[in-house]
Design a protein around this motif. Sequence first.
Motif, PDB file in Angstrom:
ATOM      1  N   ILE A   1       0.979  -0.892  -0.174  1.00 41.73           N
ATOM      2  CA  ILE A   1       0.054   0.008   0.127  1.00 41.73           C
ATOM      3  C   ILE A   1       0.995   1.349   0.024  1.00 41.73           C
ATOM      4  O   ILE A   1       0.963   2.599  -0.555  1.00 41.73           O
ATOM      5  CB  ILE A   1      -1.072   0.194   1.425  1.00 41.73           C
ATOM      6  CG1 ILE A   1      -2.351  -1.349   1.391  1.00 41.73           C
ATOM      7  CG2 ILE A   1      -1.594   1.425   1.849  1.00 41.73           C
ATOM      8  CD1 ILE A   1      -3.151  -0.988   0.522  1.00 41.73           C
ATOM      9  N   LEU A   2       1.909   1.294   0.359  1.00 41.88           N
ATOM     10  CA  LEU A   2       2.611   2.450   0.574  1.00 41.88           C
ATOM     11  C   LEU A   2       3.931   2.823  -0.569  1.00 41.88           C
ATOM     12  O   LEU A   2       3.629   3.835  -0.988  1.00 41.88           O
ATOM     13  CB  LEU A   2       3.879   2.089   1.803  1.00 41.88           C
ATOM     14  CG  LEU A   2       3.044   1.834   3.081  1.00 41.88           C
ATOM     15  CD1 LEU A   2       4.470   1.925   4.555  1.00 41.88           C
ATOM     16  CD2 LEU A   2       2.978   3.507   3.524  1.00 41.88           C
TER      17      LEU A   2
ATOM     18  N   ALA B   1      -1.974   6.097   6.767  1.00 43.22           N
ATOM     19  CA  ALA B   1      -3.604   5.946   7.279  1.00 43.22           C
ATOM     20  C   ALA B   1      -4.365   4.390   5.946  1.00 43.22           C
ATOM     21  O   ALA B   1      -4.623   3.476   6.667  1.00 43.22           O
ATOM     22  CB  ALA B   1      -4.819   6.724   7.400  1.00 43.22           C
ATOM     23  N   ASP B   2      -3.430   4.802   4.940  1.00 44.51           N
ATOM     24  CA  ASP B   2      -4.486   3.665   4.303  1.00 44.51           C
ATOM     25  C   ASP B   2      -3.812   2.401   5.153  1.00 44.51           C
ATOM     26  O   ASP B   2      -3.621   1.059   4.878  1.00 44.51           O
ATOM     27  CB  ASP B   2      -3.817   3.947   2.779  1.00 44.51           C
ATOM     28  CG  ASP B   2      -4.983   5.187   2.524  1.00 44.51           C
ATOM     29  OD1 ASP B   2      -6.109   4.845   2.589  1.00 44.51           O
ATOM     30  OD2 ASP B   2      -3.855   5.762   2.036  1.00 44.51           O
ATOM     31  N   ALA B   3      -1.954   1.999   4.826  1.00 44.90           N
ATOM     32  CA  ALA B   3      -1.525   1.099   4.880  1.00 44.90           C
ATOM     33  C   ALA B   3      -1.498   0.152   6.713  1.00 44.90           C
ATOM     34  O   ALA B   3      -1.869  -1.401   6.516  1.00 44.90           O
ATOM     35  CB  ALA B   3       0.107   1.364   5.415  1.00 44.90           C
ATOM     36  N   ALA B   4      -2.302   1.562   7.674  1.00 45.48           N
ATOM     37  CA  ALA B   4      -2.767   0.949   8.733  1.00 45.48           C
ATOM     38  C   ALA B   4      -3.891   0.159   8.289  1.00 45.48           C
ATOM     39  O   ALA B   4      -4.359  -0.666   8.996  1.00 45.48           O
ATOM     40  CB  ALA B   4      -3.150   2.092   9.644  1.00 45.48           C
ATOM     41  N   VAL B   5      -4.931   0.242   7.681  1.00 44.71           N
ATOM     42  CA  VAL B   5      -6.429  -1.016   7.437  1.00 44.71           C
ATOM     43  C   VAL B   5      -5.637  -1.802   7.205  1.00 44.71           C
ATOM     44  O   VAL B   5      -6.475  -2.765   7.526  1.00 44.71           O
ATOM     45  CB  VAL B   5      -6.785   0.116   6.730  1.00 44.71           C
ATOM     46  CG1 VAL B   5      -8.479  -0.586   5.981  1.00 44.71           C
ATOM     47  CG2 VAL B   5      -7.549   1.472   7.132  1.00 44.71           C
ATOM     48  N   ALA B   6      -4.478  -1.734   5.626  1.00 43.43           N
ATOM     49  CA  ALA B   6      -4.915  -3.033   4.788  1.00 43.43           C
ATOM     50  C   ALA B   6      -4.102  -3.997   6.317  1.00 43.43           C
ATOM     51  O   ALA B   6      -4.404  -5.359   6.166  1.00 43.43           O
ATOM     52  CB  ALA B   6      -3.794  -2.753   4.152  1.00 43.43           C
TER      53      ALA B   6
ATOM     54  N   ALA C   1     -11.936   1.061  -0.324  1.00 44.04           N
ATOM     55  CA  ALA C   1     -12.028  -1.271  -1.147  1.00 44.04           C
ATOM     56  C   ALA C   1     -10.658  -1.413  -1.046  1.00 44.04           C
ATOM     57  O   ALA C   1     -10.417  -2.707  -0.592  1.00 44.04           O
ATOM     58  CB  ALA C   1     -13.158  -1.053  -1.795  1.00 44.04           C
ATOM     59  N   THR C   2     -10.007  -0.603  -1.384  1.00 45.93           N
ATOM     60  CA  THR C   2      -8.379  -1.180  -1.922  1.00 45.93           C
ATOM     61  C   THR C   2      -7.495  -1.970  -0.905  1.00 45.93           C
ATOM     62  O   THR C   2      -7.399  -2.730  -1.075  1.00 45.93           O
ATOM     63  CB  THR C   2      -7.515  -0.657  -3.004  1.00 45.93           C
ATOM     64  OG1 THR C   2      -8.388   0.957  -3.855  1.00 45.93           O
ATOM     65  CG2 THR C   2      -6.398  -0.373  -3.159  1.00 45.93           C
ATOM     66  N   LEU C   3      -8.551  -1.201   0.048  1.00 43.99           N
ATOM     67  CA  LEU C   3      -7.202  -1.360   1.106  1.00 43.99           C
ATOM     68  C   LEU C   3      -7.872  -3.032   1.665  1.00 43.99           C
ATOM     69  O   LEU C   3      -7.063  -3.675   2.842  1.00 43.99           O
ATOM     70  CB  LEU C   3      -7.546  -0.686   2.171  1.00 43.99           C
ATOM     71  CG  LEU C   3      -7.407   0.858   1.980  1.00 43.99           C
ATOM     72  CD1 LEU C   3      -7.506   2.250   2.964  1.00 43.99           C
ATOM     73  CD2 LEU C   3      -5.792   1.098   1.430  1.00 43.99           C
ATOM     74  N   PHE C   4      -8.951  -3.412   1.492  1.00 41.39           N
ATOM     75  CA  PHE C   4      -9.584  -4.834   1.784  1.00 41.39           C
ATOM     76  C   PHE C   4      -8.723  -5.344   1.276  1.00 41.39           C
ATOM     77  O   PHE C   4      -8.925  -7.042   0.813  1.00 41.39           O
ATOM     78  CB  PHE C   4     -10.711  -4.991   2.129  1.00 41.39           C
ATOM     79  CG  PHE C   4     -11.489  -3.740   3.267  1.00 41.39           C
ATOM     80  CD1 PHE C   4     -11.660  -2.457   2.854  1.00 41.39           C
ATOM     81  CD2 PHE C   4     -11.675  -4.573   4.351  1.00 41.39           C
ATOM     82  CE1 PHE C   4     -11.949  -1.283   4.069  1.00 41.39           C
ATOM     83  CE2 PHE C   4     -11.969  -2.853   5.400  1.00 41.39           C
ATOM     84  CZ  PHE C   4     -11.829  -2.147   5.296  1.00 41.39           C
TER      85      PHE C   4
ATOM     86  N   ALA D   1     -16.907  -3.115   0.517  1.00 44.46           N
ATOM     87  CA  ALA D   1     -18.207  -1.974  -0.180  1.00 44.46           C
ATOM     88  C   ALA D   1     -19.294  -1.174   0.009  1.00 44.46           C
ATOM     89  O   ALA D   1     -19.471  -0.382  -0.574  1.00 44.46           O
ATOM     90  CB  ALA D   1     -19.267  -2.943  -1.485  1.00 44.46           C
ATOM     91  N   ASP D   2     -19.825  -1.381   1.174  1.00 45.83           N
ATOM     92  CA  ASP D   2     -20.188  -0.657   2.012  1.00 45.83           C
ATOM     93  C   ASP D   2     -20.397   0.261   3.621  1.00 45.83           C
ATOM     94  O   ASP D   2     -21.151   1.008   3.781  1.00 45.83           O
ATOM     95  CB  ASP D   2     -21.651  -1.470   2.692  1.00 45.83           C
ATOM     96  CG  ASP D   2     -22.713  -2.303   1.314  1.00 45.83           C
ATOM     97  OD1 ASP D   2     -22.119  -2.107   0.260  1.00 45.83           O
ATOM     98  OD2 ASP D   2     -23.906  -3.097   1.899  1.00 45.83           O
ATOM     99  N   GLY D   3     -18.807   0.025   3.346  1.00 45.57           N
ATOM    100  CA  GLY D   3     -19.000   0.553   4.999  1.00 45.57           C
ATOM    101  C   GLY D   3     -18.607   0.152   6.550  1.00 45.57           C
ATOM    102  O   GLY D   3     -18.826  -1.009   6.021  1.00 45.57           O
ATOM    103  N   ILE D   4     -18.522   0.621   6.903  1.00 46.62           N
ATOM    104  CA  ILE D   4     -18.569   0.018   8.458  1.00 46.62           C
ATOM    105  C   ILE D   4     -20.133   0.168   8.928  1.00 46.62           C
ATOM    106  O   ILE D   4     -20.692  -0.582   9.602  1.00 46.62           O
ATOM    107  CB  ILE D   4     -18.187   0.396   9.685  1.00 46.62           C
ATOM    108  CG1 ILE D   4     -18.344   2.021  10.144  1.00 46.62           C
ATOM    109  CG2 ILE D   4     -16.286   0.466   8.885  1.00 46.62           C
ATOM    110  CD1 ILE D   4     -17.811   2.784  10.893  1.00 46.62           C
ATOM    111  N   GLY D   5     -21.085   0.300   8.346  1.00 46.08           N
ATOM    112  CA  GLY D   5     -22.878   0.387   8.837  1.00 46.08           C
ATOM    113  C   GLY D   5     -23.079  -1.144   8.806  1.00 46.08           C
ATOM    114  O   GLY D   5     -23.400  -1.061   9.984  1.00 46.08           O
TER     115      GLY D   5
END
Length: 576
Positions: A61-62, A69-74, A165-168, A233-237
């Motif tokens: 990701i980096l 932040a992006d890398a943290a999610v992945a 979504a990319t991070l998943f 796709a839908d976020g944390i909802g």
Amino acid sequence: MRRIVETAVLCLMAGAPALWAEDQTPQPEATTALTERVSAEAQDFMVAAAHPLAAEAGYDILEAGGSAADAAVAVQMVLNLVEPQSSGIGGGAFLLYGDAALGRLTSFDGRETAPAAAGPDYWLTPEGEPMDFFAAVPGGKSVGVPGTLALMKMVHERYGKLPWATLFEPAIAMAEEGFPVSQRLAASIAEAEGLASFPGARALFFHEDGTPLQEGETLRNPDFARTLRLIAADGIGPFYHGAIARDIVAAVKTETNPGVMTLEDLAGYRVIERDPVCMEYRSWEVCGMGPPSSGALTVGQMLGILSHWDLPAMGEGVPATHLFLEAANLAFADRGLYMADSDFVDMPEGLLDPDYLAGRAELIDPEHAMGEATAGEPPWDEAALRAPGLAAPEHGTSHFVIVDAGGDVVSATTTIEQGFGSQVVTNGFLLNNELTDFSFVAEEDGKPVANRVEPGKRPRSSMAPTVVLEEGVPVLLVGSPGGSRIIPYVAQALVGILDFGLDPQEAVDRPHVLSRNGPADIEEGPEAQAMADALAGLGHETKIRDLNSGLHAIAITPEGLIGAADKRREGEALGQ
Ligand code: DON
């Protein structure tokens, strides 16, 4: 190309590095075979995490231009999959984020909360006795409302550059295709008492005949892949309001130790952005997570006390170790009495007051151990002294550190508490047992315990994600799992690097010697007996034992980034 190369000795120099913009356990975390490590070096970006696949996901990701932040999610999503015993979206986390553009450090509190129906008697038996800790861990009752996913979402909304979504994608691919079970995961499954009695955990971590998965076997987790696809796709909802929320509420209604969490509890979960707690230490500012964590305050007290000795001149050895143990004893005495979720209980304001800590330092005799320390009386208007509560052993956590190419930094500790948390699995992930981090008694001798259970409150933590600043600029990121031993693990690494000039990997690898206002724990190894004898000579009670830290660190120097991954676990530091 990923690079891990041998490093030179670290020298943390004054001045702004270019990277910052102008301005005993039944559910143990198994240990890995100790192999010697060298620090990793890089120029542009780096990630260090507890599993190579998680570090690689962060690296990719980096490299693709993502932020810290992006890398943290992945990293977090892959950790959930490959180190499921330690952390994940069913748990909680604290994350420090350094924003290079603004020159600002913020802490995000994604700690689990007690359900609205949980009260002070939560951990008492019908007879009014505190439950046995290990009897309380498995099942839905110990599950706090999870915060890690909401935290990741908030940090991404604030600092993300790549699409959510990319991070998943890395975790989804690995969950579907499978990944090899590591030595530590295999050992953790084999040693986890009662894990196979939970159907979800049994399906995930055991063969059909009930034998545990072995090292090197492929673990696939299609349920988790489905969960991640939905969240991507839908976020944390769906997690906090929808289908996954409903499944969590159903899952915590276990036969033994049923939980009381409701859909309203999940819908009401909030990540809290807080000012970091910072302590001046020699020429540095050591910043970390304030309440509900006791991490930064207790590490800060230790450093404030130690600042009264010239540790760099003393060097490593028994005299400095003695001071370190005494500082820890004093700090842990205050931690036990005063520290808890300050949104619910009043806490002394002056726990890091320099005059107060000078007084505490005077209690230390360099020639003799003080024995059990008592809490001090820090400056505080409301002198309603408290009872210390019933401390429980704590063990399922992971720490990762990230520096991105723009100089943003992340230091995050993430947990489901014990190895495999509550052992309850839903939708491919484990739910935490964080509510056992509360005191099991609410009062003693009529005095309230600060860390008693209250509805919506966050249990006191020891997690200590740390960012060291020099002239306002991050120069070191560090943290560890280890329950309340996190505090001395982190403090020892800080003293090693800042005072003794150790390279981060050397500091991380040093045998641990620590105390939590009890016997001095000495890490087993060739030098352990000699250290135990020397400390016994100063009056310390000593215990030689396995000490399973999981320190990850990155030093940010004018010459570049230097990363370290704890050889006691399986992690890796990767950078470019
Ligand atoms: O929040 C805390 O302090 C604990 N629940 C952390 C547990 C832990 O570090 C377990 N580590 N191996």
